[in-house]
Design a protein around this motif. Sequence first.
Motif, PDB file in Angstrom:
ATOM      1  N   ALA A 298       0.747  -1.178   0.001  1.00 30.72           N
ATOM      2  CA  ALA A 298       0.155   0.035   0.199  1.00 30.72           C
ATOM      3  C   ALA A 298       0.937   1.246   0.227  1.00 30.72           C
ATOM      4  O   ALA A 298       0.275   2.338  -0.611  1.00 30.72           O
ATOM      5  N   ASN A 299       2.166   1.189   0.584  1.00 30.12           N
ATOM      6  CA  ASN A 299       3.047   2.428   0.381  1.00 30.12           C
ATOM      7  C   ASN A 299       3.124   2.872  -0.960  1.00 30.12           C
ATOM      8  O   ASN A 299       3.691   4.029  -1.244  1.00 30.12           O
ATOM      9  N   ALA A 300       3.043   1.946  -1.969  1.00 34.34           N
ATOM     10  CA  ALA A 300       3.145   2.505  -3.457  1.00 34.34           C
ATOM     11  C   ALA A 300       2.179   3.526  -3.984  1.00 34.34           C
ATOM     12  O   ALA A 300       2.464   4.136  -4.752  1.00 34.34           O
ATOM     13  N   LYS A 301       1.215   3.450  -3.079  1.00 33.24           N
ATOM     14  CA  LYS A 301       0.128   4.524  -3.551  1.00 33.24           C
ATOM     15  C   LYS A 301       0.570   5.898  -2.979  1.00 33.24           C
ATOM     16  O   LYS A 301      -0.003   6.830  -3.619  1.00 33.24           O
ATOM     17  N   LEU A 302       1.678   5.961  -2.526  1.00 33.03           N
ATOM     18  CA  LEU A 302       2.073   7.464  -2.032  1.00 33.03           C
ATOM     19  C   LEU A 302       2.864   8.097  -3.307  1.00 33.03           C
ATOM     20  O   LEU A 302       2.749   9.265  -3.554  1.00 33.03           O
ATOM     21  N   LYS A 352     -11.050   2.415  -4.063  1.00 29.20           N
ATOM     22  CA  LYS A 352     -11.241   1.880  -5.331  1.00 29.20           C
ATOM     23  C   LYS A 352     -10.694   2.993  -6.327  1.00 29.20           C
ATOM     24  O   LYS A 352     -10.382   2.727  -7.517  1.00 29.20           O
ATOM     25  N   ALA A 353     -10.666   4.169  -5.978  1.00 24.16           N
ATOM     26  CA  ALA A 353     -10.204   5.371  -6.836  1.00 24.16           C
ATOM     27  C   ALA A 353      -8.453   5.245  -6.658  1.00 24.16           C
ATOM     28  O   ALA A 353      -7.995   5.900  -7.627  1.00 24.16           O
ATOM     29  N   GLY A 354      -7.897   4.393  -6.050  1.00 24.07           N
ATOM     30  CA  GLY A 354      -6.488   4.494  -5.827  1.00 24.07           C
ATOM     31  C   GLY A 354      -5.896   5.182  -4.870  1.00 24.07           C
ATOM     32  O   GLY A 354      -4.561   5.448  -4.934  1.00 24.07           O
ATOM     33  N   TYR A 355      -6.780   5.655  -4.043  1.00 23.00           N
ATOM     34  CA  TYR A 355      -6.172   6.699  -2.787  1.00 23.00           C
ATOM     35  C   TYR A 355      -5.823   5.902  -1.551  1.00 23.00           C
ATOM     36  O   TYR A 355      -6.304   4.957  -1.390  1.00 23.00           O
ATOM     37  N   LEU A 356      -5.062   6.762  -0.981  1.00 24.10           N
ATOM     38  CA  LEU A 356      -4.793   6.228   0.373  1.00 24.10           C
ATOM     39  C   LEU A 356      -5.602   6.838   1.419  1.00 24.10           C
ATOM     40  O   LEU A 356      -6.049   8.183   1.177  1.00 24.10           O
ATOM     41  N   VAL A 357      -6.195   6.429   2.439  1.00 22.00           N
ATOM     42  CA  VAL A 357      -6.966   7.238   3.390  1.00 22.00           C
ATOM     43  C   VAL A 357      -6.839   6.839   4.701  1.00 22.00           C
ATOM     44  O   VAL A 357      -6.396   5.603   4.988  1.00 22.00           O
ATOM     45  N   GLY A 358      -6.610   7.766   5.686  1.00 22.02           N
ATOM     46  CA  GLY A 358      -6.486   7.225   7.237  1.00 22.02           C
ATOM     47  C   GLY A 358      -6.907   8.546   8.083  1.00 22.02           C
ATOM     48  O   GLY A 358      -6.886   9.706   7.566  1.00 22.02           O
ATOM     49  N   HIS A 618       6.974  11.811  -9.654  1.00 23.66           N
ATOM     50  CA  HIS A 618       7.094  11.137  -8.653  1.00 23.66           C
ATOM     51  C   HIS A 618       7.215   9.576  -8.635  1.00 23.66           C
ATOM     52  O   HIS A 618       7.942   8.971  -7.827  1.00 23.66           O
ATOM     53  N   ARG A 619       6.550   9.042  -9.782  1.00 24.18           N
ATOM     54  CA  ARG A 619       6.438   7.635  -9.722  1.00 24.18           C
ATOM     55  C   ARG A 619       7.914   7.383 -10.294  1.00 24.18           C
ATOM     56  O   ARG A 619       8.276   6.145  -9.964  1.00 24.18           O
ATOM     57  N   ALA A 620       8.223   8.083 -11.034  1.00 19.45           N
ATOM     58  CA  ALA A 620       9.813   7.821 -11.623  1.00 19.45           C
ATOM     59  C   ALA A 620      10.929   8.118 -10.490  1.00 19.45           C
ATOM     60  O   ALA A 620      11.944   7.312 -10.529  1.00 19.45           O
ATOM     61  N   ALA A 621      10.705   9.118  -9.740  1.00 20.92           N
ATOM     62  CA  ALA A 621      11.633   9.706  -8.795  1.00 20.92           C
ATOM     63  C   ALA A 621      11.181   9.381  -7.342  1.00 20.92           C
ATOM     64  O   ALA A 621      12.433   9.631  -6.480  1.00 20.92           O
ATOM     65  N   GLY A 622      10.087   9.066  -7.033  1.00 20.45           N
ATOM     66  CA  GLY A 622      10.032   8.996  -5.541  1.00 20.45           C
ATOM     67  C   GLY A 622      10.594   8.219  -4.768  1.00 20.45           C
ATOM     68  O   GLY A 622      10.827   8.273  -3.248  1.00 20.45           O
ATOM     69  N   THR A 623      11.318   6.974  -5.318  1.00 17.68           N
ATOM     70  CA  THR A 623      11.900   6.268  -4.586  1.00 17.68           C
ATOM     71  C   THR A 623      13.660   6.325  -4.727  1.00 17.68           C
ATOM     72  O   THR A 623      14.410   5.519  -4.223  1.00 17.68           O
ATOM     73  N   GLU A 624      13.950   7.221  -5.489  1.00 19.82           N
ATOM     74  CA  GLU A 624      15.337   7.669  -5.933  1.00 19.82           C
ATOM     75  C   GLU A 624      15.789   8.752  -4.955  1.00 19.82           C
ATOM     76  O   GLU A 624      15.146   9.337  -4.206  1.00 19.82           O
ATOM     77  N   ARG A 625      17.392   8.860  -4.764  1.00 16.74           N
ATOM     78  CA  ARG A 625      18.101   9.679  -4.025  1.00 16.74           C
ATOM     79  C   ARG A 625      17.953  10.869  -4.897  1.00 16.74           C
ATOM     80  O   ARG A 625      17.843  10.980  -6.029  1.00 16.74           O
ATOM     81  N   MET A 626      18.096  12.183  -4.171  1.00 19.02           N
ATOM     82  CA  MET A 626      18.389  13.339  -4.969  1.00 19.02           C
ATOM     83  C   MET A 626      20.120  13.218  -5.211  1.00 19.02           C
ATOM     84  O   MET A 626      20.633  13.359  -4.185  1.00 19.02           O
ATOM     85  N   THR A 627      20.309  13.226  -6.383  1.00 23.90           N
ATOM     86  CA  THR A 627      21.912  13.049  -6.589  1.00 23.90           C
ATOM     87  C   THR A 627      22.509  14.561  -6.897  1.00 23.90           C
ATOM     88  O   THR A 627      23.786  14.526  -6.777  1.00 23.90           O
ATOM     89  N   SER A 628      21.995  15.578  -7.225  1.00 26.14           N
ATOM     90  CA  SER A 628      22.373  16.733  -7.573  1.00 26.14           C
ATOM     91  C   SER A 628      21.292  17.832  -7.337  1.00 26.14           C
ATOM     92  O   SER A 628      20.327  18.030  -7.570  1.00 26.14           O
ATOM     93  N   PHE A 629      21.952  18.917  -6.961  1.00 25.78           N
ATOM     94  CA  PHE A 629      21.184  20.273  -6.943  1.00 25.78           C
ATOM     95  C   PHE A 629      22.246  21.307  -7.258  1.00 25.78           C
ATOM     96  O   PHE A 629      23.419  21.559  -7.037  1.00 25.78           O
ATOM     97  N   ARG A 630      21.782  22.283  -8.066  1.00 27.33           N
ATOM     98  CA  ARG A 630      22.448  23.528  -8.740  1.00 27.33           C
ATOM     99  C   ARG A 630      21.761  24.626  -8.869  1.00 27.33           C
ATOM    100  O   ARG A 630      20.542  24.725  -9.051  1.00 27.33           O
ATOM    101  N   TRP A 631      22.592  25.798  -8.639  1.00 26.46           N
ATOM    102  CA  TRP A 631      22.046  27.130  -8.886  1.00 26.46           C
ATOM    103  C   TRP A 631      22.527  27.283 -10.554  1.00 26.46           C
ATOM    104  O   TRP A 631      23.936  27.246 -10.727  1.00 26.46           O
ATOM    105  N   LEU A 632      21.763  27.915 -11.443  1.00 21.05           N
ATOM    106  CA  LEU A 632      22.348  27.895 -12.858  1.00 21.05           C
ATOM    107  C   LEU A 632      22.502  29.421 -12.865  1.00 21.05           C
ATOM    108  O   LEU A 632      23.158  29.526 -14.149  1.00 21.05           O
ATOM    109  N   THR A 633      22.124  30.292 -12.097  1.00 24.69           N
ATOM    110  CA  THR A 633      22.354  31.595 -12.428  1.00 24.69           C
ATOM    111  C   THR A 633      22.895  32.266 -11.145  1.00 24.69           C
ATOM    112  O   THR A 633      22.667  31.593 -10.006  1.00 24.69           O
TER     113      THR A 633
END
Length: 694
Positions: A298-302, A352-358, A618-633
Amino acid sequence: MTSFTISGDPNSPSRGALHRSPRARRTTRALAASLALASAALGLSGCDSAAAGTLRGSKLELPVAGGTAVVDTGTLAVSARAGDGRRMVWSEAAGGGLGKPGPVTRTADGARWSYPAKGLAVTAGVEHGRLRIRLRSERDGSVSWPVTGTDRAASSVQLPRGEGLDIPVRDAFWNAGAEKGGLAGSSVDVGAELALPLWGYALDGSQGAGGSSGGRGHGVSYLVPTDIGTSLRFTSVGGRLRSTAVHAFDGGEGTREYDVSFALTDGDPVAPAADYRAYLAQRGQLGSLRRKIRQNPANAKLLGAFHAYVWGEARTAAGVDRLKRLGVDRMWLGYDSGPHPMDAAAVRAAKKAGYLVGPYDSFANGQDPKTADSPTSAWPDRVYPDFCIRKADGTPETGFGGRGCYLSSRAFEKAEPTKHYLADRTRTMTANGADSYFLDVDATGEVFRDHAAGHEMTKAGDRADRLARMRRLSRDFVLGSESAQPWANEVLAYDHGSGTPVADGLWKLERDKPTWGGYYPENAPTAFFKPVRLPAGLAKAMYDPKYRVPLYETALHGSLVNAERWELSYEKLPAQKTTRALLAMLYNTPLNYVLDGPSLTEHGAELAALQRYFAPLHRAAGTERMTSFRWLTGDRSVQRTVFGDGALTVTANFGSTAHDGLPAGCVDAELRTDARPRRLCPAQLTPAGPAASK
C-alpha cells in the motif's frame, strides 16, 4: 553552475554511478573534480588506514577525506588543510575556556586526553573519513563548542530549518535579530527545531560566477548525533553570521556524552546533507521507500499522490468520486477524529479510486474523559491522569494549548502488553477500513523527561518508545507523522511538516485568530481555509527561493515522502502559490491541501492539473535519491535537481525573466525516457485554466 552529485549510496542499485540524463551529460566534465572530492568527503577514499595521524606539541594532525584536520588538544580549536593546500578554520577554541588539559595518549585512530577542571574526557579520531570528537563529562555542566563560521573566508551557512536554507553570512536580513525575521541573537534546539542534526559552512571560492564550484570549492559539515541537549546559537560579528553549538551535560537527562563529526566538503550548499545521508547509510540507519513498499505494498500508493485533509462533502464517497472525475489518480486523504469521520463507504470509494485514506490521531495528549474537547484526548480507565508526564516537582507536563497533559510513552509501553490501549485505539480508528495512519508529533523533536514513579524516562527513552510504537503501526498501515526527524526515517512512509522552514513569526501569526482563522465552522475551519498574506519578513524567511536549498531531500529523499505542514495548505498562502508549486516539483515532493465541497468546486481543476503533472515525475523518482542540486544563475533564481541515475532532471525558474528558453515562473521536468521536457507554469492554472502541458 554549482553542483553536488552523490555517489556510493548503498540503497541505490546504481551505486557509485554518475547521473546520465541528457542535461547531466553536458556537465559531466565540469562535475568530475567536484565528484572526486564529494566521494572522499563521504568516506569513500579509504583513508582511515593512516588515521592515527601525528602529534606535534599540542597539535594533533589527523588525515581526513580530502585533507588533514588539526586539533589543538589545549583548547579544542580545530583547523583543516585541504589536499590543494587551502587552510581553513573549522572551530575556534571552546568558549569560556576548558582549563589545563591532561596528558595526551595516542590511540589506534587518534588520541585521548582530558580537561580535569571541567570533568571532561575527550577522544579524537577518524571514522569514514570524518574527524570525530567525543566528549564525556563526569558531572553536569555545559560546553560551548564548536565555535563555527569564524574563518574569514566563510561565505554561507547551511541550516536545516525545515527543508533547508543556505544563508550568505553577510546577508543583512539574516544578521538582524529574530524580531525582524533574522537569526542574530537566536538559539535553536538541534534535536527539536532542526530537521536534521547538522549545519555547515561554505568558504569564498566555493560558489564563483554563476554559482559554479567546478570541484574547486571548500566547506565543512558538522554532524551532531547527540542532538538531545544540544543547541546552536547565532551571533552577528562585524555583519557576519557565526554559530556556536552549546551542549548541556546532564546525568538525569542522559546527555553526559557529546559527539561531533567534521567533514571536509566542496562547499556545495547541500554538501552537509549529502554527508549525513552517507553517515546514516554507513550505520544501517537509512530507510528505503522501496523496501517499505515490499513490506507493505500500500505504500506504493504514495508515489504520485498529493495530500489533503478533507472536510464536509470532501470526506464523503460523493466527494471522493468528484476528485476521481477531475482526473486525480492518486491522493492521500486524511481526516480528523471529530464527530463525523470518513465512513466505510467513503473509504471504499477512496480505495477504489487508488487513494490512501487514514485518520489523524495522537497518543500524546490526555484529558479528563468527561470534559475532553477531542476524542484523541479521551482514554479509558485511569490513563488520565496516571499516565501524565510529571516534572521534577511532581506537577503534570501541560498538554497541547494548555489542555490536559502530555502522556508518557513509557507508561503506554509498559501497559501495552496487558492493557492494549494503543492497539485498541488504532483498531477503533481504522474500523472503517482505513489503510493509512497519521500519528501527530510522535516523530518530531518534542520529547520529554518523565519523573513520574513507575514510568520514569529520559528524552532519549521517550524517543525510543515512540519509535517502537511507530514501528508496530508501520507493519499494517502507511504511516506518517509530523515534521519527521531522521531518527524516524526507517519506520515512516511520509511526513507533514519537514518541508516547511518555519520561522518564529509563524506561531505568533497563527495565534492571531482574527487574521489566521479559528477551528470553526466544523465543516470548514477558517484556520485551514481562510487565505492569509504573510508579513514580508516572514515570507522572506520561509519562501524566498534564493535562500532555499533541499537539505532534507538530499539526506532522505527515497526513504520517505516529505510535505509541508498541514495548516499551510497550498491555497492558504495565495502569494506563495507559484513559488511553492515550483519548489514541490523541483524537490519531487507533493503539495498538501485541505478540501471541502466549495474548494473542490473552486480549485479542483487546478489541483488535478498540478497532480497530473507531478504524478509521473514522482512515480519515476519518489524512490530515488536526490543526486544533484545546482544554481544555474548567479542570483540563484534558476535551480536544477537530478534524481537517481538521471531518472529525473527538473529545472525551475523563480526569476522574472526567461532563462535558456524556460519562462519565468515555470518548471521543466525531463524523465529519462522523454524526448523533450514537460513544462508547467503554475500561475497559468487558474481554476478554469488549461492543464499542464507535456
